[in-house]
Motif scaffolding. Structure first.
Motif: not given
Length: 544
Positions: A11-14, A18-19, A517-522
């Motif tokens: 749950l971190t962005d580029g 952190t979220v 969510l995208i990173q968790f999905y990937l």
């Protein structure tokens, strides 16, 4: 690696930020939920549930009322317009559900993408909606039995209630197989009656008489509503039939509610969603068009609400053409449709209640699962509302029962409206955070956001004008007024009451945890096995 540490890692962005802790808590609960229930629904189950799972007695019995109210062309336009609008709802739900495959559907998306208060308000709105809808299908099934044998309806209400409860309380795979079978029967019936209508209108019936567009000329393409003459009466009839279409399409958007119990949901949900336009055209729009060809809008049989197959416009058409045996066949399949719809609605209602309990919007006791990994207490509570079906045994109580049924249609409209609002927040959050929907999400709905904006405008207009007939001089009806508007203050009170109590706020576009969510999905996306090539007759299968 522990679930919490693993989750926080992704749950971190580029930029490495952190979220928020609150967002991590939300997603962590969902992570545990997916592993708590069993993934017993396969791609073919989801496909068939999406195609015909929620088709109940409304399409088969009530479609004739749209013809009476608006005429053949008016009903065709109404079902086409609502079909296009609700297809937007299904597409957007599919996009969000592929990214967040958790129990509860829209209730969960509102939690992540809009406001926890909206998740609370619409969650209880949908629990109420399905709790009231189930007994309407149970009562319809009991009345359909009277086509062959006359026994006290209470017996059949009890029998069908027990069957629905048993189906819901066992492993979800049982529900999937039943719905798979029922959906095939419904599809075959719809195809059969449409072919029958085509044969009749072309002169292939026993009488050998070609009908063509005769009934579009006399009594005409539009019907006069409430005795109002001229174009105004015709327009009001068309506008009134839009609400009839809303009721017929009710539940079509809920293919993602059992997402947590679906195998490979990020692949299965988009596949099912993309076929919604075919379903709407084939099952609803084409059916209402064929009905308008073979049955005149002033046929006396359409005006009698018998509740049996004799009320079906297709049965009326068969009898007018001299075709024997059609009523029993149609009645039998409509009976399975009522049972099927009851199964679907208890699944939807219980999974929404379970999902709310997971996120603290309902008592925690509803999170309990039985040995089959289904939320048995949530199912029991939703199932208890089937007792409302006994109200139909009393003449006076049946009036109240009709009130509740009318309110269901409005609750459905409110649900669609909220879907549009939540998705627009999701869409503009993606845009704000620089997320390319078509490249980074599991699946992206087409024609956005314009499709959703147009649907939202229509739903608001329909909601505000739902009880317009009560404001016409001499046509005041308390039942229609209450049924058309009481759902609005209920949802608003739930929303603002929760906001006041929990001090929630609408989530800022920058803070919606889409990247997390995208990173968790990937990182957790399961690889779906390559489909086996179809051979023989299987090549003709276009449904799953």
């Amino acid at each position: 690696m522990p679930a919490q540490t693993e989750l926080e890692l992704y749950l971190t962005d580029g930029a490495g930020s952190t979220v928020s802790d609150g967002d991590i808590a939300f997603i962590r609960r969902g992570f545990r939920e997916v592993h708590a229930v069993r993934q017993g629904l396969y791609q073919r189950h989801i496909q068939m549930i999406a195609l015909a799972g929620t088709i109940g007695t409304g399409l088969f019995l009530s479609s004739g009322q749209a013809i009476v109210t608006a005429g053949p062309l008016g009903a065709f336009l109404a079902y086409s317009i609502i079909g296009l609008a609700v297809s937007s709802v299904v597409l957007t739900v599919g996009e969000m559900g592929a990214l967040v495959p958790l129990s509860g559907g829209l209730v969960r998306y509102a939690e992540y993408f809009f406001d926890p208060a909206m998740a609370f308000a619409n969650g209880w709105n949908q629990v109420y909606l399905y709790s009231i809808t189930i007994p309407t299908e149970i009562v319809a099934a009991s009345v359909l039995i009277e086509f062959w044998i006359t026994i006290n309806d209470a017996v059949w209400i009890t029998v069908f209630s027990i069957l629905v409860l048993i189906t819901a309380l066992v492993f979800v795979r049982i529900y999937g197989e039943l719905e798979f079978t029922f959906a095939i029967l419904k599809i075959l019936l719809i195809l059969g009656v449409n072919i029958m209508a085509l044969v009749i209108t072309c002169g292939g019936g026993p009488h050998g008489e070609s009908i063509g567009f005769r009934y579009w000329r006399d009594p005409g393409p539009f019907a006069q509503y409430l005795g109002i003459k001229g174009s105004l009466g015709q327009f009001l009839g068309f506008w009134s039939s839009l609400n009839n279409a809303v009721f017929a399409y009710s539940g079509i958007q809920n293919i993602t509610i059992p997402a947590a119990e679906t195998r490979f949901p990020r692949h299965s949900i988009p596949k099912a969603t993309k076929r919604v336009l075919y379903r709407i055209f084939l099952f609803y729009v084409l059916s209402i068009f064929m009905v308008g060809l073979v049955v005149p809008s002033n046929d006396p049989s359409l005006l009698r609400l018998t509740g049996t197959a004799t009320q079906s416009p297709f049965v009326i058409a068969a009898r007018r053409a001299g075709i024997r045996g059609a009523p029993s066949v149609i009645n039998a399949v409509i009976l399975t449709s009522a049972w099927s719809a009851g199964n679907s609605y208890i699944l939807f209602g219980s999974r929404i209640l379970y999902g709310m309990a997971v996120h603290g919007h309902a008592p925690a006791v509803f999170r309990r699962l039985n040995r089959f990994s289904v939320p048995y207490l949530a199912i029991s509570v939703i199932g208890s509302f089937m007792c409302l079906g006994y109200m139909s045994l009393s003449t006076s109580a049946s009036v109240v029962f009709r009130w509740l049924r009318d309110i269901v249609a409005v609750a459905t409209l409110v649900d669609w409206l909220i879907v549009c609002i939540v998705y627009l927040r999701f869409y503009y959050s993606c845009k704000k955070q620089g997320v390319d929907r078509h490249r980074e999400l599991p699946w992206a709905a087409p024609f956005q956001p314009y499709f959703t904006w147009a649907s939202l405008a229509l739903f608001i207009l329909l909601l505000l004008t739902g009880g317009f007939s009560t404001f016409i001089h001499g046509h005041w009806d308390t039942e229609i007024f209450v049924g058309s508007y009481i759902n609005i203050p209920i949802v608003l009170c739930l929303y603002y009451g929760y906001k006041f109590w929990k001090k929630t706020r609408i989530i800022a576009l920058d803070n919606i945890p889409i990247i997390g969510l995208i990173q968790f999905y990937l990182s957790h996306d399961e690889v779906e096995p390559e489909p086996q090539p179809k051979r023989g007759l299987a090549r003709l299968n276009i449904l799953w």
